[in-house]
Design an enzyme around this catalytic site. Sequence first.
Site, PDB file in Angstrom:
ATOM      1  N   GLU A 220     -96.845  -0.076  13.525  1.00 25.09           N
ATOM      2  CA  GLU A 220     -98.249  -0.477  13.470  1.00 25.09           C
ATOM      3  C   GLU A 220     -98.936  -0.422  14.827  1.00 25.09           C
ATOM      4  O   GLU A 220     -99.919  -1.113  15.070  1.00 25.09           O
ATOM      5  CB  GLU A 220     -98.352  -1.883  12.858  1.00 25.09           C
ATOM      6  CG  GLU A 220     -98.012  -1.865  11.364  1.00 25.09           C
ATOM      7  CD  GLU A 220     -98.088  -3.229  10.705  1.00 25.09           C
ATOM      8  OE1 GLU A 220     -98.615  -3.308   9.600  1.00 25.09           O
ATOM      9  OE2 GLU A 220     -97.597  -4.212  11.295  1.00 25.09           O
TER      10      GLU A 220
ATOM     11  N   GLU B 272    -106.159 -11.629   6.355  1.00 28.21           N
ATOM     12  CA  GLU B 272    -106.052 -10.391   7.129  1.00 28.21           C
ATOM     13  C   GLU B 272    -107.149  -9.429   6.700  1.00 28.21           C
ATOM     14  O   GLU B 272    -107.463  -9.300   5.516  1.00 28.21           O
ATOM     15  CB  GLU B 272    -104.700  -9.702   6.913  1.00 28.21           C
ATOM     16  CG  GLU B 272    -103.505 -10.365   7.552  1.00 28.21           C
ATOM     17  CD  GLU B 272    -102.231  -9.540   7.380  1.00 28.21           C
ATOM     18  OE1 GLU B 272    -102.342  -8.304   7.159  1.00 28.21           O
ATOM     19  OE2 GLU B 272    -101.137 -10.113   7.452  1.00 28.21           O
TER      20      GLU B 272
ATOM     21  N   TRP C  84    -102.075   3.049   7.935  1.00 31.50           N
ATOM     22  CA  TRP C  84    -101.137   3.361   6.854  1.00 31.50           C
ATOM     23  C   TRP C  84    -101.822   3.947   5.627  1.00 31.50           C
ATOM     24  O   TRP C  84    -101.162   4.363   4.680  1.00 31.50           O
ATOM     25  CB  TRP C  84    -100.363   2.111   6.451  1.00 31.50           C
ATOM     26  CG  TRP C  84    -101.215   0.882   6.285  1.00 31.50           C
ATOM     27  CD1 TRP C  84    -101.463  -0.082   7.219  1.00 31.50           C
ATOM     28  CD2 TRP C  84    -101.955   0.500   5.123  1.00 31.50           C
ATOM     29  NE1 TRP C  84    -102.306  -1.041   6.712  1.00 31.50           N
ATOM     30  CE2 TRP C  84    -102.620  -0.714   5.424  1.00 31.50           C
ATOM     31  CE3 TRP C  84    -102.107   1.056   3.852  1.00 31.50           C
ATOM     32  CZ2 TRP C  84    -103.436  -1.371   4.507  1.00 31.50           C
ATOM     33  CZ3 TRP C  84    -102.919   0.400   2.935  1.00 31.50           C
ATOM     34  CH2 TRP C  84    -103.570  -0.796   3.268  1.00 31.50           C
TER      35      TRP C  84
ATOM     36  N   CYS D   8     -84.792  -8.283  -6.367  1.00 27.00           N
ATOM     37  CA  CYS D   8     -83.381  -8.043  -6.083  1.00 27.00           C
ATOM     38  C   CYS D   8     -82.607  -8.066  -7.399  1.00 27.00           C
ATOM     39  O   CYS D   8     -82.928  -8.844  -8.301  1.00 27.00           O
ATOM     40  CB  CYS D   8     -82.848  -9.108  -5.129  1.00 27.00           C
ATOM     41  SG  CYS D   8     -81.089  -8.945  -4.728  1.00 27.00           S
TER      42      CYS D   8
ATOM     43  N   ASN E 263     -94.750 -13.851   4.706  1.00 29.11           N
ATOM     44  CA  ASN E 263     -95.827 -12.870   4.827  1.00 29.11           C
ATOM     45  C   ASN E 263     -95.761 -11.892   3.664  1.00 29.11           C
ATOM     46  O   ASN E 263     -94.742 -11.227   3.462  1.00 29.11           O
ATOM     47  CB  ASN E 263     -95.704 -12.086   6.141  1.00 29.11           C
ATOM     48  CG  ASN E 263     -96.858 -11.110   6.338  1.00 29.11           C
ATOM     49  OD1 ASN E 263     -97.961 -11.520   6.652  1.00 29.11           O
ATOM     50  ND2 ASN E 263     -96.599  -9.831   6.127  1.00 29.11           N
ATOM     51  N   GLU E 264     -96.821 -11.850   2.872  1.00 24.00           N
ATOM     52  CA  GLU E 264     -96.943 -10.858   1.805  1.00 24.00           C
ATOM     53  C   GLU E 264     -95.659 -10.749   0.972  1.00 24.00           C
ATOM     54  O   GLU E 264     -95.035  -9.686   0.893  1.00 24.00           O
ATOM     55  CB  GLU E 264     -97.330  -9.496   2.388  1.00 24.00           C
ATOM     56  CG  GLU E 264     -98.694  -9.497   3.038  1.00 24.00           C
ATOM     57  CD  GLU E 264     -99.106  -8.137   3.591  1.00 24.00           C
ATOM     58  OE1 GLU E 264    -100.308  -7.931   3.803  1.00 24.00           O
ATOM     59  OE2 GLU E 264     -98.211  -7.297   3.834  1.00 24.00           O
TER      60      GLU E 264
END
Length: 689
Positions: A362, A314, A322, A163, A157-158
């Site tokens: 959320e 979505e 948000w 890193c 997801n997204e």
Amino acid sequence: MTKKFPPISAKLPVFMHGADYNPDQWLHDPKVIEEDIRLMKLAGCNVMSVGIFAWAALEPEEGRFEFGWLDRILDTFAENGIYAWLATPSGARPAWMSQKYPEVLRVGANRVRNLHGARHNHCYTSPVYREKVAILNAKLGERYGSHPAVVGWHISNEYGGECHCDYCQEAFRGWLKAKYGSLDALNRAWWTAFWSHTYTDWAQVESPAPHGETAVHGHNLDWRRFVTDQTIDFYRHEIEPLKKVSPELPCTTNFMDLFYDLDYRRFAEAVDVVSWDAYPTWHSAESDADVAAWFSFNHDLFRSLKKKPFMLMESTPSLTNWQPVSKLKRPGMHRLSSLQAVAHGSDTVQYFQWRKSRGSSEKFHGAVVDHVGHEHTRVFRDVAELGAALANLSDLIGTTVPAEAAILFDWDNRWAVNDAQGPRNKGIGYEQTVVRHYRALWELGVPTDIVGSNDEFGGYKLLVVPMAYLMREETGAKIERFVRDGGTAVVTYWSGVVDENDLCHLGGFPGPLRTTVGVWAEEIEGLHDHDKNALAMQEGNPLGFGGTYEVREICELIHTETAEAIAFYGDDFYAGRPALTVNRLGSGRAYYLAARVSDPAFYDSFYAAVVRESNARRALDAALPAGVTAQLRTDGVCDYVFLLNFSGAPARVELDGSSAASYSDAETGESLAGTLELPANASRILKRA
């Protein structure tokens, strides 16, 4: 002959309409899940994205898997004619994994390892994380790859973030060795002789760090490219066990609104169908046209990545929780914004989320089903009405957007522009510039693709090249060939400055575009916010419009070589010098805009003339009121013209002035002619032969 792409899934050859569904949050209350099925059917929802953050429910402790609840959900879907995009849950790993294997947690650019929490807080290079993902994905693939309700795989997801752990440092060095072959080649490409930053051992090379190296621009650029490649490599690792057992099921991962950190043009090569998440801030200004143009650009971008229909994975059926201010959608806006995606090439309308969460971050994000838990709400009615409308528009599935205009937009150019340390370090406005030029085409109703340097330009009549600071020699050659072959190009200031390594072109700017545009750009000046200049059109110029327009932020001082000046600066020591030129080359022509014009009226007049001159196709050959756009999809036999009113006020469109074509309403079949009235937030779909 009808020309269409096949539906995204042969199981569901209609508009997919649905939402992210999280039954794992409601396993304690089976009545909620039973009621959800009734409401899905009532809302005209035929597909759900399931299991996106369900790792803890699927593997509550290491090696112990619980699939019974998911079996029941998918079986119930199949019994009720509902389908699923089944997700891999790697977007957020369970706490037991972070506790036992801390190496899976990301290390920041400051070289400090994160704690467990949030989402996408994991290392894409970690062998442990890759192993755990492969195990779970293999089990999902084996168990559900042939399930009748599953239409495809929603991978993670997204994706996002980076890193800087030891694994990633070694991977970065390996990536660089494969690209450059030797330290000498790397040092030349990065120009490390600057500040005596020459590398003499591969072990000296690290990722950029706030307390270390950030001043070598080629280094910064390659790190961003590596992060994209490493993320794509992880995605490919995720889909490998799924493709092994169900190669026919499409795989996608949801992209985000003009996301900065990943090169989606490269990522799109790895997905079977592009999907993305759109969250406009509707009603944040007097007119929604600014927001609409930005999101139309995004829709066109995501369609253009694979040149075929995409998925709106979505959106919100009401509000978000948000954004700085969460406004409710005004009446008509849910249909309007959803059909906006369809108009630009989406074959789905999906939401986050189906049912509002009861707790956590959320719980107040918009959903089809509110906390009240029934269908008697304004939002549910809006969704159900849209579901009914989409069910009658199946002829649109697979149709194309016949764009004859294109805008060049590359991620590595974007990164390089914003890292350039050039004329305006307080904000160079690259993205805003691209969308400003796009908006002029959008207001004219010109179908437009968003292309990259590796794309071919020969199928277009108009190519817009805004702030192409990073310009490869081969891309410059393609643009020159495009113009010589009869195309019209529009190039702006701050183009053709550096090559793919962020090294300045020698011999004069705009580098590989100098012959094409016929100018030499000697200097570029950044203006303070309180500074301004003017661009004055020459009387009798070939574009056929006049006037003087305000200039702000950037002025480039150019010399015409083979080009003709058609507008001049009005102020400062360079008053009277060229500000807009045209160069005739071969069978085509190239315009060069040397300054950032702040007056929208200039772009309206300029692009109206250029579109007319280039003969680039418009969706509707009619005058469109401000804030109203016309978009086009076609199957080669019938055109579908979307009239979308984002002006915030009633508007009129004169159909009889557009062409001799006869129009009907694509939803009702009603014949249409004369003046079409569009209330505020209205949307109409017209059909013509």
